[in-house]
Design an enzyme around this catalytic site. Structure first.
Site, PDB file in Angstrom:
ATOM      1  N   HIS A   1     -17.341  36.172 -30.694  1.00 15.94           N
ATOM      2  CA  HIS A   1     -18.396  35.404 -31.380  1.00 15.94           C
ATOM      3  C   HIS A   1     -17.935  34.915 -32.756  1.00 15.94           C
ATOM      4  O   HIS A   1     -18.760  34.680 -33.625  1.00 15.94           O
ATOM      5  CB  HIS A   1     -19.683  36.223 -31.544  1.00 15.94           C
ATOM      6  CG  HIS A   1     -20.108  36.949 -30.305  1.00 15.94           C
ATOM      7  ND1 HIS A   1     -21.009  36.429 -29.405  1.00 15.94           N
ATOM      8  CD2 HIS A   1     -19.726  38.149 -29.807  1.00 15.94           C
ATOM      9  CE1 HIS A   1     -21.183  37.282 -28.410  1.00 15.94           C
ATOM     10  NE2 HIS A   1     -20.410  38.334 -28.620  1.00 15.94           N
TER      11      HIS A   1
ATOM     12  N   ASN B   1       0.815  -1.220   0.000  1.00 12.56           N
ATOM     13  CA  ASN B   1       0.000   0.000   0.000  1.00 12.56           C
ATOM     14  C   ASN B   1       0.850   1.272   0.000  1.00 12.56           C
ATOM     15  O   ASN B   1       0.578   2.210  -0.742  1.00 12.56           O
ATOM     16  CB  ASN B   1      -0.947  -0.001   1.200  1.00 12.56           C
ATOM     17  CG  ASN B   1      -1.957  -1.130   1.115  1.00 12.56           C
ATOM     18  OD1 ASN B   1      -2.075  -1.771   0.069  1.00 12.56           O
ATOM     19  ND2 ASN B   1      -2.670  -1.385   2.202  1.00 12.56           N
TER      20      ASN B   1
ATOM     21  N   GLN C   1      -6.453   0.680  -7.645  1.00 13.99           N
ATOM     22  CA  GLN C   1      -5.581   0.173  -8.698  1.00 13.99           C
ATOM     23  C   GLN C   1      -6.014   0.715 -10.069  1.00 13.99           C
ATOM     24  O   GLN C   1      -5.233   0.701 -11.019  1.00 13.99           O
ATOM     25  CB  GLN C   1      -5.623  -1.367  -8.689  1.00 13.99           C
ATOM     26  CG  GLN C   1      -4.771  -2.024  -9.740  1.00 13.99           C
ATOM     27  CD  GLN C   1      -4.618  -3.511  -9.477  1.00 13.99           C
ATOM     28  OE1 GLN C   1      -3.894  -3.923  -8.584  1.00 13.99           O
ATOM     29  NE2 GLN C   1      -5.330  -4.331 -10.248  1.00 13.99           N
TER      30      GLN C   1
ATOM     31  N   GLU D   1      -6.271  18.685 -35.450  1.00 13.28           N
ATOM     32  CA  GLU D   1      -7.548  18.059 -35.079  1.00 13.28           C
ATOM     33  C   GLU D   1      -7.375  17.081 -33.922  1.00 13.28           C
ATOM     34  O   GLU D   1      -8.194  17.012 -33.009  1.00 13.28           O
ATOM     35  CB  GLU D   1      -8.142  17.335 -36.285  1.00 13.28           C
ATOM     36  CG  GLU D   1      -8.542  18.266 -37.413  1.00 13.28           C
ATOM     37  CD  GLU D   1      -8.840  17.498 -38.686  1.00 13.28           C
ATOM     38  OE1 GLU D   1     -10.005  17.161 -38.903  1.00 13.28           O
ATOM     39  OE2 GLU D   1      -7.901  17.230 -39.461  1.00 13.28           O
TER      40      GLU D   1
ATOM     41  N   LYS E   1      -6.110  18.401 -51.289  1.00 12.01           N
ATOM     42  CA  LYS E   1      -6.285  18.528 -49.843  1.00 12.01           C
ATOM     43  C   LYS E   1      -4.985  18.520 -49.058  1.00 12.01           C
ATOM     44  O   LYS E   1      -4.042  17.806 -49.380  1.00 12.01           O
ATOM     45  CB  LYS E   1      -7.156  17.367 -49.337  1.00 12.01           C
ATOM     46  CG  LYS E   1      -8.587  17.446 -49.819  1.00 12.01           C
ATOM     47  CD  LYS E   1      -9.408  18.385 -48.991  1.00 12.01           C
ATOM     48  CE  LYS E   1      -9.907  17.619 -47.801  1.00 12.01           C
ATOM     49  NZ  LYS E   1     -10.899  18.346 -47.051  1.00 12.01           N
TER      50      LYS E   1
ATOM     51  N   SER F   1      -5.291  13.744 -48.911  1.00 10.27           N
ATOM     52  CA  SER F   1      -6.481  12.914 -49.040  1.00 10.27           C
ATOM     53  C   SER F   1      -6.226  11.882 -50.121  1.00 10.27           C
ATOM     54  O   SER F   1      -5.539  12.162 -51.105  1.00 10.27           O
ATOM     55  CB  SER F   1      -7.678  13.788 -49.413  1.00 10.27           C
ATOM     56  OG  SER F   1      -8.654  13.017 -50.088  1.00 10.27           O
TER      57      SER F   1
HETATM   58  N1  ARG Z   1      -1.395  -3.376  -7.567  1.00  8.95           N
HETATM   59  C1  ARG Z   1      -1.877  -2.617  -6.463  1.00  8.95           C
HETATM   60  C2  ARG Z   1      -2.324  -1.243  -6.911  1.00  8.95           C
HETATM   61  O1  ARG Z   1      -1.976  -0.865  -7.972  1.00  8.95           O
HETATM   62  C3  ARG Z   1      -0.790  -2.492  -5.439  1.00  8.95           C
HETATM   63  C4  ARG Z   1      -1.268  -2.340  -4.045  1.00  8.95           C
HETATM   64  C5  ARG Z   1      -1.952  -3.576  -3.624  1.00  8.95           C
HETATM   65  N2  ARG Z   1      -2.203  -3.626  -2.235  1.00  8.95           N
HETATM   66  C6  ARG Z   1      -2.976  -4.507  -1.737  1.00  8.95           C
HETATM   67  N3  ARG Z   1      -3.126  -4.544  -0.447  1.00  8.95           N
HETATM   68  N4  ARG Z   1      -3.610  -5.393  -2.456  1.00  8.95           N
HETATM   69  O2  ARG Z   1      -3.060  -0.545  -6.241  1.00  8.95           O
END
Ligand code: ARG
Length: 455
Positions: free
Chosen positions: A153, A107, A319, A287, A280, A274
């Site tokens: 405008h 995490n 994720q 674009e 063209k 084109s």
């Molecule tokens: N692949 C996960 C993400 O991109 C990484 C973190 C995952 N953590 C977990 N506790 N499953 O968020």
């Protein structure tokens, strides 16, 4: 990686929905940098041995070179970049690899990897915007006193200068650059060491890892550290606004390069032909730049929608952040580079701009101002008199300077021959000396200010 608790592997479709390695492999350099900083800190704090830290460092460098050489065995069953790197590290160095994840979780790992990546994209955006600003400054400098119609405008309003119009985009892009700078400064705190969510009992040194990774400081709250994606949203917000500016400019280039306008000639390198119409020359790059806002703003909306209503802290929903940001960043960098290439090489058609500047009664406001200044008319009356003169010219099928003095005097007897001095477009733009106005002197002053700022 967590086999202990599980009796069987996952369903194939579970693997497909769960794995992020297909896209988060783009974070490999950040992941390895984060792991190196973490391992060095663990050793410095006496949490792992120096020998193990050295093995981890060497192993991570091998992993890095394998990925860069294109012969790293990515495995979907290992879910993401974090576990792919760690598993390969184990194959290479054995037992010490298992000590790397001490006092860390995926995490905080993903939070630090992604922040490093987005921070780098802020730097790239700042650089890309700087290059585009420089290209616009060259255009503005060349045509600081070239007259062209200014529009409201999309109807002819008042004459302006080419340089002034180019500098309008410089201002927008300058604010865009500022937004990326602000976002970068705010995101520059390191979440590493928040661990899963609550911090850790190991005596880690978060200030050391933050410094090693170029962050200003560690983040202050571990729960926030692993659940925050504001930095990605701020990046997408800045990218959306910048893409909106590019889209407006692209639209002008599409209009200006048309046979009906012929204000600019786009370089061959940035147009296509084109397959059926030999004459063209299509402004495809413009674009596509005009369209990129769709993907970039889409990514912004997508990530907001993912993040809203998520209870703290980490949820797997998050994720879904990466593909959106990757795509938006790629789109923005490409659009900036393409716009810079086009602006560098496009040529303004000075003669056509001058003719257009003088048509459409563009100096009617100058005439009204003259009536106020010279005859002392209230502006509202002057507006009315000028309107009648415009109608007279329109009925005759001519422009304002083509009316004779006698004809003008039938509308207001006080008009004198001096009025013709304000009906020319060059005089008109030169007179607009108010700060930030279109007078060439003002434009040159703004160009000088920007050159100083970029230096
Ligand atoms: N692949 C996960 C993400 O991109 C990484 C973190 C995952 N953590 C977990 N506790 N499953 O968020």
């Amino acid at each position: 990686m967590w086999g202990g608790r599980f009796a069987s592997g996952v369903d194939a479709i579970m693997e497909a929905i769960n794995a992020s390695i297909g896209f988060d492999r783009r974070l490999y350099a950040q992941d390895i940098a984060g792991s190196r900083a973490h391992a060095a800190m663990l050793a410095a704090q006496g949490i792992i041995s120096t020998k193990d830290a050295e093995a981890i460092r060497e192993g991570l460098l091998t992993v890095l070179s394998e990925i860069e050489a294109g012969n790293f065995p990515f495995r979907t069953e290992l879910e993401d970049i974090h576990m792919n790197v760690e598993a390969r590290l184990k194959e290479i160095i054995g037992e010490p690899a298992g000590r790397l994840h001490t006092a860390r979780s995926r995490n905080d790992q993903v939070a630090v990897d992604f922040r490093l990546w987005v921070r780098d994209q802020c730097d790239q955006a700042i650089e890309g915007i700087g290059a585009l600003i420089r290209a616009l400054l060259s255009q503005a400098e060349a045509g600081a006193d070239w007259v062209m119609p200014g529009f409201t405008h999309l109807q002819t309003a008042q004459p302006v200068t080419w340089g002034h119009h180019m500098m309008a985009y410089v201002e927008m892009l300058g604010r865009d650059m500022g937004r990326f700078q602000d976002a970068r400064a705010r995101m520059n705190e390191c979440p590493l060491g928040a661990a899963a969510l609550a911090g850790t009992g190991f005596p880690i040194d978060r200030h050391a890892t933050a410094a090693a990774l170029g962050f200003d400081r560690p983040t202050a709250n571990s729960l926030d550290s692993v659940s925050d994606r504001d930095f990605a949203l701020e990046f997408l917000g800045a990218a959306s606004i910048c893409a909106m500016h590019l889209s407006r400019f692209a639209e002008e280039l599409v209009i200006w390069s048309s046979a009906q306008f012929r204000f600019v000639r786009l370089p061959d390198q940035w147009t296509t032909g084109s397959s059926i119409m030999p004459q063209k020359k299509n402004p495809d790059a413009a674009e596509l730049i005009r369209a990129k806002i769709g993907r970039i703003l889409g990514a912004n909306v997508a990530l907001f929608t993912v993040m809203k209503g998520l209870a703290l802290t980490y949820s797997k929903d998050m994720q879904e952040d990466k593909e959106q940001v990757f795509d938006a960043a790629d789109s923005l960098m490409l659009a900036l580079a393409a716009m810079t290439g086009m602006v560098d090489k496009m040529t303004a058609n000075r003669a056509v701009l001058a003719v257009a500047a003088a048509s459409g009664f563009s100096t009617a406001t100058d005439l009204a101002d003259w009536l106020v200044r010279t005859l002392g008319l209230p502006f509202r009356d002057a507006h009315h008199v000028t309107g009648s003169l415009v109608k007279m010219a329109e009925d005759k099928g001519c422009d304002l300077p083509d009316l004779s003095l006698a004809e003008m005097q039938t509308v207001h007897a006080g008009i004198t021959g001096d009025v013709f001095t304000v009906l020319g477009v060059d005089n008109s733009v030169r007179s607009r000396q108010s700060y930030g106005g279109t007078a060439p002197d003002q434009v040159r002053a703004q160009i000088a200010r920007w050159k100083e700022r970029l230096a």
